[in-house]
Design an enzyme around this catalytic site. Structure first.
Site, PDB file in Angstrom:
ATOM      1  N   CYS A 101      37.228 -21.973 -51.356  1.00  0.00           N
ATOM      2  CA  CYS A 101      36.851 -22.471 -50.039  1.00  0.00           C
ATOM      3  C   CYS A 101      36.344 -23.891 -50.231  1.00  0.00           C
ATOM      4  O   CYS A 101      36.784 -24.591 -51.140  1.00  0.00           O
ATOM      5  CB  CYS A 101      35.814 -21.552 -49.391  1.00  0.00           C
ATOM      6  SG  CYS A 101      34.285 -21.377 -50.340  1.00  0.00           S
ATOM      7  N   MET A 102      35.424 -24.349 -49.400  1.00  0.00           N
ATOM      8  CA  MET A 102      35.001 -25.743 -49.471  1.00  0.00           C
ATOM      9  C   MET A 102      34.198 -26.053 -50.730  1.00  0.00           C
ATOM     10  O   MET A 102      34.204 -27.179 -51.212  1.00  0.00           O
ATOM     11  CB  MET A 102      34.162 -26.096 -48.234  1.00  0.00           C
ATOM     12  CG  MET A 102      34.965 -26.092 -46.944  1.00  0.00           C
ATOM     13  SD  MET A 102      33.963 -26.502 -45.509  1.00  0.00           S
ATOM     14  CE  MET A 102      33.550 -28.222 -45.846  1.00  0.00           C
TER      15      MET A 102
END
Length: 471
Positions: free
Chosen positions: A28-29
């Site tokens: 993810c980020m």
């Protein structure tokens, strides 16, 4: 100085049992997510001790390795290349069978929506820019083009949700997208279900998710029962037909009712209990981020954006990150006279992680500072609760703050802000919430977050610069 992504990837794989032990690679980020065939093969302490690793979250057979924004993309590519060379991975069902049903459901929903976040952010920022141009009357020739660019993805997001859902649950992605496309097709306005005409987009992403799940089940059922020579003809035809009819005459109506209930509940919650709701949401969001469960809120945010043009929940939840920033600053100030090696390393971690924290990426501060020290994590939650209560209080007074897209928070959320009374009041209230969360997080941590004197060092490993997460 940044660590070499290739070296980091090699070191991570060595400590999780090698490439052959990895069955899934995703990110993810800020986090590299590795699903492992044998989680007991992981060297947990060695993994946490690696330079550049900010934290490790065990999640059943999965290890969430916090690396920070930007770095995680590069390391994931290197890890994926090495795992691919080892002949991985297996099917999704095998990857997740060791997790409980609830955690499995949350993880899979997150896997459907997380890949959509970059487009949601980009289109949301463009939508905000277009709204600013419309309000000021500038560049009138450009605003129709910006409107089309910003709105196109959201108008067709159901197709992408359907595609990702089928892919995640073991179906044919394009069939999932084809069935989900029924939800947004303009021609559904001619279809009558439950005595009323359907509306294009009715049910939104929830309807698309349900339609693609059904399509995957139908596809698997049909494929196991038709001769191989007819599979290429019958399986997609029956899948689209059966799933499409059920979507039109059941799922769209039901999902539309659920989506309407979500919007009504959110509005009622803020209008009647705004301060209390903000206090609760802002105070509890950091633990969700710590466990990686915050991604499960994406369908709710997306539903609100589809209905109202913005999600009122994200600005409240964003206050948690601001409380975290205030807590980290307090730790930095409290330790300014301590010249020991562990403290110097802690202060270096805070300095490097604060820019990301101000932009709403909280994991580096969580795993590098507040969670290992214990009490600062709780005082950071107090700061988030105070900021959430501030924003929620104004919602009770009739001024709602919303975000046109999901993904960033902190200062990075300002370009996405809007509300029922325009961008200006929304930005002012959001800024006030951030300042409140900073101040309360700082004050609570400064006064109560660390014991007086050097006693806090018992939370730190003897190795310089490493932080030991609590058991």
């Amino acid at each position: 100085m940044r660590n070499d992504p290739a070296s980091t990837a090699t070191a991570i794989l060595h400590r999780v049992g090698g490439p052959a032990n990895v069955t899934s690679v995703a990110h993810c980020m800020t986090r590299l997510r590795l699903t492992l065939a044998d989680p007991t093969a992981v060297d947990e302490e060695g993994l946490r001790a690696l330079p550049g690793v900010l934290g490790v979250v065990p999640d059943g057979p999965t290890r969430q390795i916090v690396l920070g924004p930007g770095v995680v993309d590069e390391v994931t590519k290197e890890v994926a290349a090495r795992v691919g060379a080892a002949g991985q991975p297996g099917p999704a069902e095998a990857r997740l069978k060791a997790q409980g049903p609830f955690r499995t459901a949350l993880r899979r929903v997150a896997n459907v929506f997380v890949p959509l976040i970059p487009a949601l952010i980009g289109c949301g920022i463009l939508a905000g820019l277009n709204g600013l141009l419309l309000n000021t009357g500038r560049l009138p020739a450009l605003t129709p083009a910006l409107s089309a660019i910003a709105s196109a993805f959201l108008a067709l997001i159901a197709v992408f949700v359907g595609h990702n859902t089928a892919k995640e649950f073991g179906g044919t992605p394009v069939l999932g997208g084809a069935v989900a496309a029924v939800v947004v097709y303009p021609g559904v306005a001619k279809v009558t279900a439950f005595g009323t005409h359907l509306a294009p987009g009715q049910g939104g992403v929830l309807g698309a998710l349900a339609a693609a799940l059904l399509a995957t089940r139908v596809e698997k059922w049909v494929r196991g029962r038709v001769p191989g020579a007819l599979d290429v003809l019958l399986t997609p035809t029956v899948t689209v037909l059966v799933s499409g009819l059920v979507t039109l005459y059941g799922l769209m109506y039901a999902a539309g009712a659920v989506a309407t209930a979500i919007g009504t509940a959110a509005n009622w919650l803020l209008a009647t209990t705004g301060a209390a709701a903000g206090l609760l949401l802002g105070g509890l969001f950091l633990p969700l981020v710590m466990l990686g469960l915050h991604q499960a809120l994406i369908p709710i945010h997306t539903t609100l954006i589809e209905q109202q043009g913005y999600t009122v929940l994200l600005p409240l939840l964003a206050m948690a990150g601001a409380g975290q920033v205030g807590a980290a600053l307090a730790v930095y100030v409290r330790t300014r006279h301590d010249v020991s090696v562990p403290t110097a390393s802690l202060r270096t971690t805070i300095r490097s992680a604060l820019p990301a924290g101000l932009l709403g990426v909280g994991e580096p501060l969580i795993y590098g500072v507040s969670l290992p020290l214990g009490r600062p994590f709780l005082t950071a939650c107090a700061g988030g609760a105070a900021g959430g209560a501030f924003v929620g209080f104004f919602a009770m007074l009739g001024t709602k703050v919303g975000a046109t897209a999901i993904g960033p928070s902190g200062w990075a959320l300002f370009p996405l802000l809007t509300g029922n009374r325009g961008v200006g009041p929304a930005a002012a209230i959001y800024a006030g919430g951030l300042l409140t969360a900073y101040a309360v997080g700082f004050t609570a941590t400064y006064l109560f977050g660390l014991p007086r004197g050097p006693a806090w060092r018992h939370r730190r490993d003897a190795r310089p610069g490493r932080v030991v997460p609590p058991a």
